[in-house]
Design a protein around this motif. Structure first.
Motif, mmCIF file in Angstrom:
data_model
loop_
_atom_site.group_PDB
_atom_site.id
_atom_site.type_symbol
_atom_site.label_atom_id
_atom_site.label_comp_id
_atom_site.label_asym_id
_atom_site.label_seq_id
_atom_site.Cartn_x
_atom_site.Cartn_y
_atom_site.Cartn_z
ATOM 1 N N LEU A 83 0.824 -1.211 0.000
ATOM 2 C CA LEU A 83 0.000 0.000 0.000
ATOM 3 C C LEU A 83 0.857 1.259 0.000
ATOM 4 N N ILE A 84 1.918 1.263 0.766
ATOM 5 C CA ILE A 84 2.800 2.437 0.821
ATOM 6 C C ILE A 84 3.489 2.664 -0.516
ATOM 7 N N VAL A 85 4.011 1.588 -1.113
ATOM 8 C CA VAL A 85 4.692 1.735 -2.407
ATOM 9 C C VAL A 85 3.711 2.178 -3.478
ATOM 10 N N THR A 86 2.506 1.600 -3.464
ATOM 11 C CA THR A 86 1.492 1.999 -4.449
ATOM 12 C C THR A 86 1.099 3.457 -4.247
ATOM 13 N N GLY A 87 0.904 3.845 -2.998
ATOM 14 C CA GLY A 87 0.542 5.236 -2.729
ATOM 15 C C GLY A 87 1.615 6.208 -3.161
ATOM 16 N N LEU A 88 2.868 5.874 -2.874
ATOM 17 C CA LEU A 88 3.958 6.760 -3.276
ATOM 18 C C LEU A 88 4.152 6.795 -4.782
ATOM 19 N N THR A 89 3.681 5.767 -5.461
ATOM 20 C CA THR A 89 3.814 5.736 -6.915
ATOM 21 C C THR A 89 2.732 6.565 -7.597
ATOM 22 N N PHE A 90 1.462 6.433 -7.131
ATOM 23 C CA PHE A 90 0.357 7.036 -7.864
ATOM 24 C C PHE A 90 -0.108 8.371 -7.303
ATOM 25 N N PHE A 91 -0.036 8.590 -5.994
ATOM 26 C CA PHE A 91 -0.581 9.818 -5.443
ATOM 27 C C PHE A 91 0.168 11.074 -5.870
ATOM 28 N N PRO A 92 1.495 11.043 -6.019
ATOM 29 C CA PRO A 92 2.141 12.262 -6.534
ATOM 30 C C PRO A 92 1.653 12.634 -7.927
ATOM 31 N N ALA A 93 1.386 11.646 -8.776
ATOM 32 C CA ALA A 93 0.883 11.939 -10.121
ATOM 33 C C ALA A 93 -0.521 12.524 -10.037
ATOM 34 N N LEU A 94 -1.359 12.016 -9.120
ATOM 35 C CA LEU A 94 -2.708 12.562 -8.958
ATOM 36 C C LEU A 94 -2.660 13.984 -8.415
ATOM 37 N N ALA A 95 -1.725 14.250 -7.523
ATOM 38 C CA ALA A 95 -1.618 15.584 -6.948
ATOM 39 C C ALA A 95 -1.081 16.589 -7.967
ATOM 40 N N LEU A 96 -0.236 16.149 -8.869
ATOM 41 C CA LEU A 96 0.347 17.060 -9.852
ATOM 42 C C LEU A 96 -0.553 17.262 -11.071
ATOM 43 N N GLY A 97 -1.584 16.428 -11.215
ATOM 44 C CA GLY A 97 -2.490 16.556 -12.363
ATOM 45 C C GLY A 97 -3.121 17.928 -12.470
#
Length: 105
Positions: A83-97
């Motif tokens: 969960l941590i690795v997945t969150g660190l992978t996808f959430f920055p991209a969602l935040a920068l969208g």
């Protein structure tokens, strides 16, 4: 079919000169353990307290490897790590969208 005609060093090694005898096996094991056991000492020197590094070495000796895989703790640690690795992978991209959309207009 048995491969007893091959020398001992060829049975488990990708190269026939990798471990020609037991002494080189022991040397290889020692050298494989030097780096993992030197890192806690380096940490102790970096923080200015060798006792902290020795405490980490003691913890390494007590745990003696990986946890049991049939226990719930292992499952929890595995799921948490994923969960941590997945969150660190996808959430920055969602935040920068939205930021990227604002820059393009």
């Amino acid at each position: 079919m048995s491969r007893t005609h091959e020398p001992r060093s060829c049975r488990n090694s990708p190269h026939s000169f990798e471990n020609p005898n037991g002494l080189s096996d022991l040397l290889e094991i020692f050298l494989l353990l030097v780096i993992p056991f030197s890192m806690p000492r380096t940490f102790g020197r970096m923080v200015g307290s060798l006792r902290q590094g020795y405490a980490i070495v003691a913890a390494m000796g007590v745990t003696a490897g990986t946890p049991r895989t049939e226990k719930p703790l292992f499952t929890g640690l595995l799921v948490g790590t994923l969960l941590i690795v997945t969150g660190l992978t996808f959430f920055p991209a969602l935040a920068l969208g939205p930021l990227a959309e604002g820059l393009s207009s």
